[in-house]
Design a protein around this motif. Structure first.
Motif, PDB file in Angstrom:
ATOM      1  N   LYS A  54       0.847  -1.204   0.000  1.00  0.00           N
ATOM      2  CA  LYS A  54       0.000   0.000   0.000  1.00  0.00           C
ATOM      3  C   LYS A  54       0.883   1.256   0.000  1.00  0.00           C
ATOM      4  O   LYS A  54       0.602   2.232  -0.722  1.00  0.00           O
ATOM      5  CB  LYS A  54      -0.909  -0.007   1.231  1.00  0.00           C
ATOM      6  N   HIS A  55       1.951   1.252   0.755  1.00  0.00           N
ATOM      7  CA  HIS A  55       2.865   2.394   0.758  1.00  0.00           C
ATOM      8  C   HIS A  55       3.590   2.521  -0.586  1.00  0.00           C
ATOM      9  O   HIS A  55       3.845   3.628  -1.055  1.00  0.00           O
ATOM     10  CB  HIS A  55       3.883   2.255   1.900  1.00  0.00           C
ATOM     11  N   CYS A  56       3.914   1.378  -1.211  1.00  0.00           N
ATOM     12  CA  CYS A  56       4.519   1.445  -2.546  1.00  0.00           C
ATOM     13  C   CYS A  56       3.561   2.115  -3.529  1.00  0.00           C
ATOM     14  O   CYS A  56       3.971   2.934  -4.365  1.00  0.00           O
ATOM     15  CB  CYS A  56       4.882   0.039  -3.037  1.00  0.00           C
ATOM     16  N   GLN A  57       2.278   1.785  -3.423  1.00  0.00           N
ATOM     17  CA  GLN A  57       1.289   2.393  -4.302  1.00  0.00           C
ATOM     18  C   GLN A  57       1.176   3.896  -4.064  1.00  0.00           C
ATOM     19  O   GLN A  57       0.764   4.643  -4.962  1.00  0.00           O
ATOM     20  CB  GLN A  57      -0.073   1.714  -4.086  1.00  0.00           C
ATOM     21  N   ASP A  58       1.577   4.343  -2.874  1.00  0.00           N
ATOM     22  CA  ASP A  58       1.581   5.770  -2.553  1.00  0.00           C
ATOM     23  C   ASP A  58       2.906   6.435  -2.917  1.00  0.00           C
ATOM     24  O   ASP A  58       3.120   7.609  -2.600  1.00  0.00           O
ATOM     25  CB  ASP A  58       1.301   5.980  -1.060  1.00  0.00           C
ATOM     26  N   GLY A  59       3.817   5.688  -3.554  1.00  0.00           N
ATOM     27  CA  GLY A  59       5.062   6.272  -4.042  1.00  0.00           C
ATOM     28  C   GLY A  59       6.266   6.103  -3.138  1.00  0.00           C
ATOM     29  O   GLY A  59       7.347   6.618  -3.451  1.00  0.00           O
TER      30      GLY A  59
END
Length: 368
Positions: A54-59
């Motif tokens: 989820k944090h990866c999806q947030d950049g």
């Protein structure tokens, strides 16, 4: 350094290996796995792969530390670097997303080599503002402000490229237009301060260095000053102690600890007898170096590995020389190196000791 082969680092790490680590390894957040995005902070303690994704999806850039403790190929790389230059190395992985920046401009307290594996990443590097910074996280050295002049490197790394950033040089990076995967090989070089700390530990065995400093009564520092001058004189006196130099060199060469010494069960347990078959093969344990000194007059071999030391009395010199000079050998070869010594009473117990200490490993035959 531009890579002629875009695949040259893909044997070290890949998207497949990253997914394997995330799926099958329990990684502790903050120690083994981290997340970073410029201008953002991670709230709480994300502990699951779902939270990390989820944090990866947030950049956020995904970072996994100490890969030399998890992947054999990277362990071999780190060990090779350590043996080549005599300083400890560590390998971290950085997974970044298009046009994202993980960290603001900063400098590191170790030498840095960037190995680009997938995607591209733009790097900006500027001169240092404080020479040879030490561990900034322990407040050993201070920052002196960010660089004032223009950067001396602005470059885009492609797969197979290598970028070297010296200790203390300021830098930041931004991923290109596709996901980026790179390894950071960090080399922590020992310094004069490290040597002084080592010397302080060595001097603890001497009574005069453990003695209390004189009291300062009513602000009178006369006795204290005289005592300190005497200690300085003692330091000057040991400056010509060649044995002390050799002791440090042995410590320097055998205490690189980017990963633990390789283990080999069941033979190392002591509950499983070492095979006595002539074709049984032994080899040196990987990753951590061993230093062997021979005192011919005392007929002793002194073996140092890590912080441990063992002494062998009366061991066949030719046997020990071959054992530590060769990558592997059979029991039949070991017997040939020690004519006049009994294979069962002399040779087998010696080799068993080296196996149980983790210096040698018994190679297991492949399954039928």
């Amino acid at each position: 350094m531009r890579g002629q082969d875009r695949d040259r680092f893909r044997s070290l790490f890949s998207w497949e290996q990253l997914n394997h680590l995330l799926n099958f390894h329990r990684l502790r957040f903050g120690e083994e796995i981290r997340l970073a995005a410029i201008g953002k902070k991670v709230s709480g303690q994300p502990e699951t792969a779902e939270e990390w994704i989820k944090h990866c999806q947030d950049g956020y850039t995904l970072i996994i530390n100490q890969l030399q403790r998890r992947i054999p190929e990277i362990a071999e790389l780190a060990t090779g670097i350590e043996r080549a230059i005599g300083h400890r190395s560590q390998v971290n992985m950085y997974c970044s997303w298009p046009a994202q920046q993980g960290f603001d401009q900063h400098h590191d307290d170790h030498e840095v080599f960037i190995l680009q594996i997938e995607g591209t990443k733009r790097w900006v590097v500027s001169e240092e503002t404080y020479k040879y910074p030490l561990d900034k996280y322990n407040n050993v050295s201070v920052d002196t402000g960010e660089p004032k002049g223009p950067p001396y490197i602005e470059t885009e790394l492609h797969p197979g490229d290598v970028l070297y950033i010296p200790r203390g040089h300021w830098h930041y990076a931004v991923a290109g237009d596709e996901p980026s995967l790179h390894l950071t090989l960090g080399v922590t070089c020992r310094t004069g301060v490290y040597w002084l700390k080592w010397l302080a530990d060595e001097l603890m065995d001497e009574e005069e260095w453990r003695r209390n400093l004189p009291p300062v009564v009513d602000g009178d520092t006369t006795r204290l000053a005289a005592h300190v001058r005497a200690l300085m004189g003692r330091l000057a006196a040991i400056a010509d102690d060649e044995q002390l130099v050799q002791t440090y060199l042995a410590n320097h060469l055998t205490t690189q600890d980017s990963r633990h010494r390789e283990v080999g069960l069941p033979s190392q347990s002591g509950f499983h007898a070492l095979s006595t078959k002539a074709d049984t093969r032994l080899r040196q344990a990987r990753f951590n170096p061993v230093k062997v000194d021979h005192d011919a007059e005392a007929e002793q071999h002194r073996i140092q590995f890590g912080t441990r030391k063992i002494t062998l009395d009366g061991a066949p010199a030719a046997l020990i020389d071959n054992v530590f000079r060769r990558e592997s050998f059979t029991l039949a070869e070991a017997v040939d190196w020690a004519p006049g010594f009994d294979p069962d009473e002399d040779i087998a117990p010696l080799l068993r000791l080296l196996v149980e200490e983790g210096i040698l490993l018994e190679e297991q035959p492949p399954p039928a």
